[in-house]
Design a protein around this motif. Structure first.
Motif, PDB file in Angstrom:
ATOM      1  N   UNK A   1       0.855  -1.184   0.000  1.00 31.48           N
ATOM      2  CA  UNK A   1       0.000   0.000   0.000  1.00 31.48           C
ATOM      3  C   UNK A   1       0.895   1.238   0.000  1.00 31.48           C
ATOM      4  N   UNK A   2       0.685   2.173  -0.920  1.00 30.85           N
ATOM      5  CA  UNK A   2       1.513   3.391  -0.925  1.00 30.85           C
ATOM      6  C   UNK A   2       1.459   4.100   0.426  1.00 30.85           C
ATOM      7  N   UNK A   3       2.568   4.654   0.821  1.00 28.64           N
ATOM      8  CA  UNK A   3       2.646   5.253   2.149  1.00 28.64           C
ATOM      9  C   UNK A   3       1.825   6.530   2.279  1.00 28.64           C
ATOM     10  N   UNK A   4       1.371   7.098   1.147  1.00 21.65           N
ATOM     11  CA  UNK A   4       0.545   8.295   1.238  1.00 21.65           C
ATOM     12  C   UNK A   4      -0.948   7.961   1.344  1.00 21.65           C
ATOM     13  N   UNK A   5      -1.285   6.675   1.400  1.00 19.98           N
ATOM     14  CA  UNK A   5      -2.674   6.262   1.601  1.00 19.98           C
ATOM     15  C   UNK A   5      -2.871   6.012   3.096  1.00 19.98           C
ATOM     16  N   UNK A   6      -3.705   6.797   3.773  1.00 21.63           N
ATOM     17  CA  UNK A   6      -3.895   6.607   5.221  1.00 21.63           C
ATOM     18  C   UNK A   6      -4.593   5.271   5.499  1.00 21.63           C
ATOM     19  N   UNK A   7      -4.030   4.484   6.399  1.00 24.16           N
ATOM     20  CA  UNK A   7      -4.645   3.221   6.760  1.00 24.16           C
ATOM     21  C   UNK A   7      -4.710   3.076   8.277  1.00 24.16           C
ATOM     22  N   UNK A   8      -5.652   2.263   8.714  1.00 19.15           N
ATOM     23  CA  UNK A   8      -5.792   1.933  10.129  1.00 19.15           C
ATOM     24  C   UNK A   8      -5.749   0.422  10.268  1.00 19.15           C
ATOM     25  N   UNK A   9      -4.949  -0.058  11.191  1.00 20.88           N
ATOM     26  CA  UNK A   9      -4.882  -1.489  11.466  1.00 20.88           C
ATOM     27  C   UNK A   9      -5.519  -1.752  12.818  1.00 20.88           C
ATOM     28  N   UNK A  10      -6.425  -2.728  12.833  1.00 17.40           N
ATOM     29  CA  UNK A  10      -7.091  -3.155  14.060  1.00 17.40           C
ATOM     30  C   UNK A  10      -6.672  -4.591  14.338  1.00 17.40           C
ATOM     31  N   UNK A  11      -5.910  -4.841  15.402  1.00 12.26           N
ATOM     32  CA  UNK A  11      -5.384  -6.189  15.668  1.00 12.26           C
ATOM     33  C   UNK A  11      -6.415  -7.069  16.375  1.00 12.26           C
ATOM     34  N   UNK A  12      -7.592  -7.149  15.818  1.00  9.04           N
ATOM     35  CA  UNK A  12      -8.684  -7.878  16.452  1.00  9.04           C
ATOM     36  C   UNK A  12      -9.787  -8.092  15.423  1.00  9.04           C
ATOM     37  N   UNK A  13     -10.677  -9.023  15.722  1.00  3.90           N
ATOM     38  CA  UNK A  13     -11.866  -9.213  14.893  1.00  3.90           C
ATOM     39  C   UNK A  13     -12.955  -9.808  15.784  1.00  3.90           C
ATOM     40  N   UNK A  14     -13.116 -11.127  15.788  1.00  5.23           N
ATOM     41  CA  UNK A  14     -14.112 -11.730  16.686  1.00  5.23           C
ATOM     42  C   UNK A  14     -13.332 -12.418  17.807  1.00  5.23           C
ATOM     43  N   UNK A  15     -12.696 -11.632  18.648  1.00  6.35           N
ATOM     44  CA  UNK A  15     -11.789 -12.175  19.652  1.00  6.35           C
ATOM     45  C   UNK A  15     -11.460 -11.095  20.671  1.00  6.35           C
ATOM     46  N   UNK A  16     -10.635 -11.455  21.644  1.00  3.00           N
ATOM     47  CA  UNK A  16     -10.050 -10.500  22.574  1.00  3.00           C
ATOM     48  C   UNK A  16      -8.561 -10.415  22.244  1.00  3.00           C
ATOM     49  N   UNK A  17      -8.103  -9.276  21.698  1.00  2.00           N
ATOM     50  CA  UNK A  17      -6.727  -9.207  21.204  1.00  2.00           C
ATOM     51  C   UNK A  17      -5.664  -9.450  22.258  1.00  2.00           C
ATOM     52  N   UNK A  18      -5.943  -9.098  23.518  1.00  2.30           N
ATOM     53  CA  UNK A  18      -4.905  -9.259  24.532  1.00  2.30           C
ATOM     54  C   UNK A  18      -4.856 -10.679  25.099  1.00  2.30           C
TER      55      UNK A  18
END
Length: 391
Positions: A157-174
């Motif tokens: 993904x080009x670095x000028x495209x703003x992205x958000x990463x969410x380290x979770x989905x149907x779970x508890x990330x921690x």
């Protein structure tokens, strides 16, 4: 004496009863049987349209109402439905949500806006609104090689495209013991990516409060809190209320001192469609008197969904006339399967598998890309027209 054949009026009465009972499939079937015999039944066409409307088939509903008016120009009920649908469609195009969607479409046509990476299938909670406990992968962890492969795919993904990463989905990330290390990997490999974490904040690593200030680009933590009183919280979520309160209070104090987050700390609730939804924010203010609502935290009541039919529950109203911001998202299960969206908890509508293709190839597959390219509402988008979520 043999039973007599039901008359057209008998069938119409039964269709009305089925409609009122919410059995729309049966109501529609009966209406179509009548119309096959006599397509000029204006009241039956109106009932068919109302039933189609109730199940989100807006185009089919409009066709039925228009036919009803053509048969009987004085059919006020059908005309009223048509006027309401027209107003709703016009209002949708003027809504901030629609305007944001249209503004984002050219930016995220080729690259995802938000990427959810489920690094572990486990969750310590047993929330009554979530299908996590029924998932086959609920005891599965994402192998390091697969995590590294997902991150490598995202580096295209080009670095000028703003992205958000969410380290979770149907779970508890921690529940992932490597979570803080993996957040640091994201910082290092994708320095342009904001981080947005959904968590119940009940089970945190022992060194969480020491290490979390060192995680860069941490924009938002959204806590699935759901109730600001012990009885409701423990009944709905099945985890210890006091420990969560202690963690929340410690983090708000730390964030006030160190500004760990660049964005909001959110206490969220999945609506149960009762008066308790309205009581959530006042109860939070009472529970955290040392912290300021709107400054130290924000409250948010989210639409309730049935996870595309995965659980039996009443939903919030489905926003049929609006598009879905999740068409700009891509999600990865801990197994590598890529579901249609965050609500496709079991992968019933999966669009690919990252163990077999790159994440960007899956995002741009014709089957998924067509939503972004051609649709401005979810009226005809399956399975999106079954979902109440505004993402």
């Amino acid at each position: 004496m043999a039973d007599r054949e039901p008359t057209r009026q008998d069938m119409a009465n039964e269709a009305t009863r089925r409609f009122e009972a919410g059995d729309h499939a049966a109501a529609q079937r009966l209406c179509r049987q009548i119309l096959d015999d006599d397509p000029k039944q204006s009241q039956v066409l109106t009932l068919l349209g109302a039933s189609e409307l109730a199940t989100g088939r807006i185009g089919e509903a409009v066709a039925a109402f228009e036919n009803a008016v053509e048969v009987d120009p004085d059919n006020a009920v059908a005309r009223q439905h048509l006027d309401t649908i027209a107003r709703d469609r016009e209002a949708a195009t003027e809504s901030p949500y629609f305007k944001e969607y249209m503004a984002l479409r050219p930016i995220y046509m080729d690259y995802p806006r938000r990427i959810s990476i489920e690094t572990v299938g486990r969750c310590n909670a047993t929330c009554d609104f979530c299908p996590q406990g029924e998932l086959d992968r609920r005891f599965t962890g994402m192998p390091d090689e697969l995590f590294d492969k997902v991150i490598a795919d995202l580096k295209d993904i080009p670095t000028d495209v703003p992205i958000t990463i969410m380290p979770n989905l149907v779970n508890e990330p921690f529940m992932d013991r490597q979570m803080l290390d993996r957040l640091q990997t994201i910082n290092r490999e994708l320095p342009q990516a904001d981080l947005h974490i959904f968590t119940n904040f009940n089970v945190l690593p022992s060194d969480f409060f020491e290490r979390i200030p060192g995680i860069a680009n941490l924009n938002t933590i959204n806590v699935s809190f759901n109730a600001a009183n012990q009885e409701e919280y423990e009944r709905v979520m099945g985890i210890d209320f006091a420990r969560t309160i202690d963690n929340l209070s410690r983090f708000m104090a730390l964030n006030r001192e160190r500004k760990v987050l660049s964005g909001p700390f959110i206490l969220s609730r999945v609506a149960d469609l009762t008066e308790r939804d309205d009581a959530f924010a006042p109860q939070c203010r009472k529970l955290f008197p040392d912290f300021a609502a709107g400054e130290d935290y924000r409250t948010h009541v989210k639409n309730r969904t049935d996870w595309l039919g995965s659980i039996a529950t009443e939903q919030s109203q489905i926003p049929y006339t609006l598009p879905c911001g999740a068409w700009f998202d891509i999600n990865v299960f801990c197994t590598g399967l890529v579901p249609h969206c965050c609500m496709d908890a079991k992968g019933d509508y999966a669009i690919g598998d990252v163990t077999r293709a790159s994440l960007l190839e899956i995002y741009n597959s014709p089957r998924f890309r067509t939503y972004r390219e051609t649709l401005t509402s979810r009226e005809t988008a399956h399975p999106c027209n079954r979902c109440a979520l505004l993402q």
